[in-house]
Structures are given as C-alpha cells and as structure tokens.
Write a protein that holds these residues in place. Structure first.
Motif: not given
Length: 522
Positions: A410, A412, A451, A455
C-alpha cells in the motif's frame, strides 16, 4: 464497427506547467482489443478520462461510440449496498439478466450480486464490476489495470474472460495479460504515440529491432559528421593559409611571382572556401537526419543494490507455524514449514486472504522492539509495527540483528515532499533522487507533493527507498502493482545481477518465472 479519431489533442492539468499531451493525433477502431502501455505518469488514465469527457482539452476526439469506464466509483457508503443495487448507477442501460449471464465466465456465483460489497473480496468486487461492464451492447470499454491486487487464480480467470471479449482499451503492465488479451497496442513513447497490430511481445520485438536500427543509424551519422568536420577544418585552414600569401612576397625567393599572381591566388582561395561551405551544408544535413533518431529510445539504466551478508546462512525458519488474529478462532496460516537461506528469492503464492501478508507481518514483528528477537514463537504473541497482535503456534525463527528492507503493498499513505520523506526514513536525499531518475521519474515531479503522484510513481518511491537501504533481507509485498513494464524489466535485471536474499509476494507470472528460486504455495 466505428472509429475514434484523435486530432491535435493537447491537455495539461490546471496549474501544471507541462503538457500531458501536445498536438497528438491517431485513429483507433472500436472492434479492437487494444492494449495501452507507457511509462508511469505518461497519461494513460488521463487519456481514458478525456475519452469519458471528464476534462477539457484542445484539439478534437471524434467518435459515434459510447464509452464506459472500469473501475466503477465506490464510496464508503456504497460498500454497504449490494452490486444489484449499484448496477443502475454504474451502467444505467444494463439489464440484470445480462449481468447474471456474465458471471459463470468469471467463476462467480449469482448470490454475490446480493451481498453487501463490503463483504466481497477485492477480486470478487473486480469480477462483479467486469460482469456489469460487459453487460451492455455497443459500448467501447475503458479498462484501467483490472488485475492489480488480484491473486494468480483470479488473474487467470480475468485473463481468459477478457480474451473472449473485444471492443476495449486495456491499460495494464502485466505482460502475460497483454499477450493473451490484445490484438493491437497503443504506446505512449517518450516523444510520440504509435498504434501497432499485435500483442505486447510482437510490439516489443519490433521495438527492439527499431531501436537497434536507430542506434546504428545514429552512430553512422556521427561518424560521417566527424569525418566531414575534419575535412571542413582542413579546407578552411588551407584557404586561410593560401589567402595570407596574396599580399607581400620576396622576389629573391619567389622570382616567378608578379602582381598578376594575386588574382590567381584569390580565385583558388574562393574555390576552397566554396568547398568548405559545401561540406558545412552536408554536415547540417547529416545533423538533421540524425535528429529524432533516438527520441523514442527507452534507455533503461541499470540499477545498483548493496545487499549485506549475514553471519548465518539461514535467515528465516518456520516449523509447523500457525497464525491467527485475536478476534478469530480461524487460523490464517496453519502448520507452515519452510526455510529461507541467503541468496534465495522465495515467492509466496496463494489466493487473496491465504495469509501471505500476515506471514510477512509476523517476520517483521519478530524484530520489533519488545519482541523476543530470534526466539521461537511457541504459543506466543507477536506485535507488528502497526500495533496489531498476531497469535502464533509452532516455531518462527528470525535471527537477531537482521536488517530488513521492506516494501509495503500500500502506497496510498504517502504525502509531503520527497525531502521530508527522505528525512523521516533516514535516507540519503540525493541518492533517492538519483535512483528515482533512473526509474524514469521526471525532475518536475520532485517538487510536487507525494499525494499528487500517480499510484505507479508512489510505488517507485517505496522501491527506491528499499534499494538504497543496505539490508540482509529484502521483503517486498506486491511491489509491481501499478509499476510500468519498462521498470519491471529494469528491476528484473537488478535482481538477476545482484541476487539479493528476498521474500516476495508478487502475482506477475513473467516476473516470478524469471526470478524465483523457490515458490511456496499457501
């Protein structure tokens, strides 16, 4: 059958000073099974969103077809609803019986449509959405990376399903999927866009030949330019030397010269200067022919790794190891026995939820402060870095003092600047930037907040951080999700060259076949 005609398309995000697309033109056929590839951040998802009409742009996109996009949006509140409830919102023209007709090809039971989406696994939600996506008629479907986070079994089902369909664009970095499911390839090159018949392997073979020819042509032009430059330099020096003899001479040394010789020398000099200009013209033409030859060459620089050597050969040992969470009596892993020695690359394989990531958490938890470093975990509890408690039985040995470099599946959570990320993880900032450039992250990205990264770009930050961390053992949990094809091959070469000790979870078939010294099925 219809066409999608893109003409002089130009687009940049608001506030950005670099264009994603600039005056690009090409034509697509809606009957194709079109694979869509390119580097991370080149604009693949953006182009799909432009087709959907989500952004304003200059130029034109002309077509008579209707588009539909995968994955469908899913809010937190939507997760408490069923897929049957969401069909009308996702695809208003879809009839439920058509969705039901698609389920067998995806190995799904009809009852899944009537369960809350929150209770479905990631793979089940993916396959349900694909069933809804293909339940319409006449749509050209835009499919964005459908196999990320899917286990090998689910990937194989999705691969066979898509191979039986047509009329879609498939964005994917999975070479096995692209080979099986596409008959045309749309490529975002470094400086151009091309459409080619065939699958990924045929395109890659053609590209390697084209790149080799372009490099050879470039070298030929460089040699010709060097030869012409030397000839022009000699002619210019001859002309200058000859011109200097026009005025002034010694009659005793040159009795055959007189004032009329001056015009002869001038004519000779003029002829030499004309020759120099002709050669310079040829040099300019050679340079023009050379320009652009290498603009689409994928220069994939070799990466470096500095693995450490541990004083013991065996780094992980599990004997009849079982693991469960405190709030459940069901074991995630039961009676697992395996070893990991230095130099091995052990891949964990199994269905989603079989305990691959839980096993990694247990290995990492053995080295957390307060745990019994190196001691058997018999009837014991392991606390992970995020505070989760794992209840274990059997033996899991991880020697004390082991340095592990970990890549989480992950990404994110990444935010803030690259410099702040480097400081918080005690990384050499300059070295991090250098490695990210080798992974093809543009310098413009260095000034952005993490941010705002795609991805794939976020995942490259995690991989770069791992690579610059000297370690005895590298543990990577699904490292290739969202990573572009070129970077995947680059990482393959790195691991082949340095042969670090690794424990990996990765569902990319080609990557696993090429690098695994052993596969453990959970």
């Amino acid at each position: 059958m219809a066409e999608i005609c893109v003409t002089n398309l130009t687009f940049a995000y608001e506030g950005s000073f670099d264009n994603i697309f600039e005056n690009v033109s090409f034509t697509l056929d809606t009957d194709w099974r079109l694979g869509f590839i390119g580097r991370n951040g080149k604009g693949k998802t953006t182009f799909l969103r432009l087709l959907m009409g989500d952004h304003e742009y200059t130029g034109s996109i002309r077509t008579s077809t209707h588009f539909d996009f995968f994955p469908y949006p899913l809010s937190e509140a939507d997760r408490d609803r069923t897929a049957d409830d969401m069909i009308e919102r996702w695809k208003p023209d879809a009839e439920p019986w058509r969705v039901l007709a698609e389920l067998p090809a995806l190995s799904l039971e009809p009852e899944l449509l009537y369960r809350p989406l929150r209770t479905l696994s990631y793979g089940e939600r993916t396959k349900v959405m694909l069933a809804v996506l293909f339940s319409g008629e006449g749509d050209f479907l835009l499919i964005d990376e459908p196999t990320n986070h899917l286990d090998a079994g689910a990937r194989e089902i999705v691969k066979k399903y898509l191979a039986s369909k047509k009329g879609y664009i498939l964005v994917s970095h999975d070479r096995d999927l692209l080979d099986a499911c596409t008959d045309h390839i749309l490529v975002l090159n470094r400086a151009s866009i091309e459409v080619q018949a065939g699958n990924f392997s045929s395109w890659w073979e053609n590209k390697e030949r084209a790149d080799a020819f372009a490099i050879a042509e470039n070298e030929k032009h460089k040699k010709e330019i060097r030869k012409l430059s030397a000839a022009a330099d000699r002619a210019a020096r001859w002309a200058d030397k000859n011109e200097a003899t026009k005025i002034g001479f010694d009659p005793a040394k040159e009795p055959d010269r007189n004032i009329s010789t001056r015009s002869y020398i001038g004519a000779k000099t003029k002829k030499m200067q004309s020759r120099v200009k002709a050669v310079e013209g040829r040099i300019e033409r050679e340079i023009e022919q050379q320009e652009g030859l290498l603009r689409d060459i994928e220069r994939v620089p070799d990466l470096k790794l500095t693995p450490l050597t541990y004083h013991k050969n065996r780094l992980i040992e599990a004997k009849d190891f079982s693991l469960r969470y405190p709030d459940s009596t069901d074991y995630v892993i039961r009676s697992l026995t395996f070893e990991l020695d230095q130099g091995e690359r052990v891949f964990l394989r199994g269905a989603n939820g079989c305990g691959k990531s839980s096993l990694i958490k247990a290995v990492l938890g053995k080295l957390q402060p307060g745990s019994s470093d190196g001691a058997p975990a018999e009837e014991g509890a392991i606390r992970t870095s995020d505070g989760t408690i794992l209840l274990t039985e059997g033996i899991l040995n991880v020697p004390g003092g082991l340095t592990i470099s970990y890549v989480n599946q992950d990404a994110s959570h990444l935010s803030g600047s690259l410099r702040e990320y480097a400081e918080s993880h005690k990384l050499n900032y300059s070295l991090l930037l250098t490695l990210l450039r080798k992974l093809d992250l543009e310098r413009l990205q260095f000034e952005k907040d993490l941010s705002e990264y795609s991805e794939g770009q976020k995942k490259k930050v995690l991989i770069a951080a791992s690579l610059i961390t000297p370690a005895h053992l590298y543990i990577w949990d699904e490292p290739l999700n969202y990573i572009d094809v070129f970077s995947r091959m680059q990482i393959e070469r790195l691991i082949e060259a340095f042969r670090p000790t690794m424990l990996l979870v990765e569902h990319d078939v080609r990557f696993t076949e090429k690098l695994a010294s052993r596969v453990i099925d959970l």
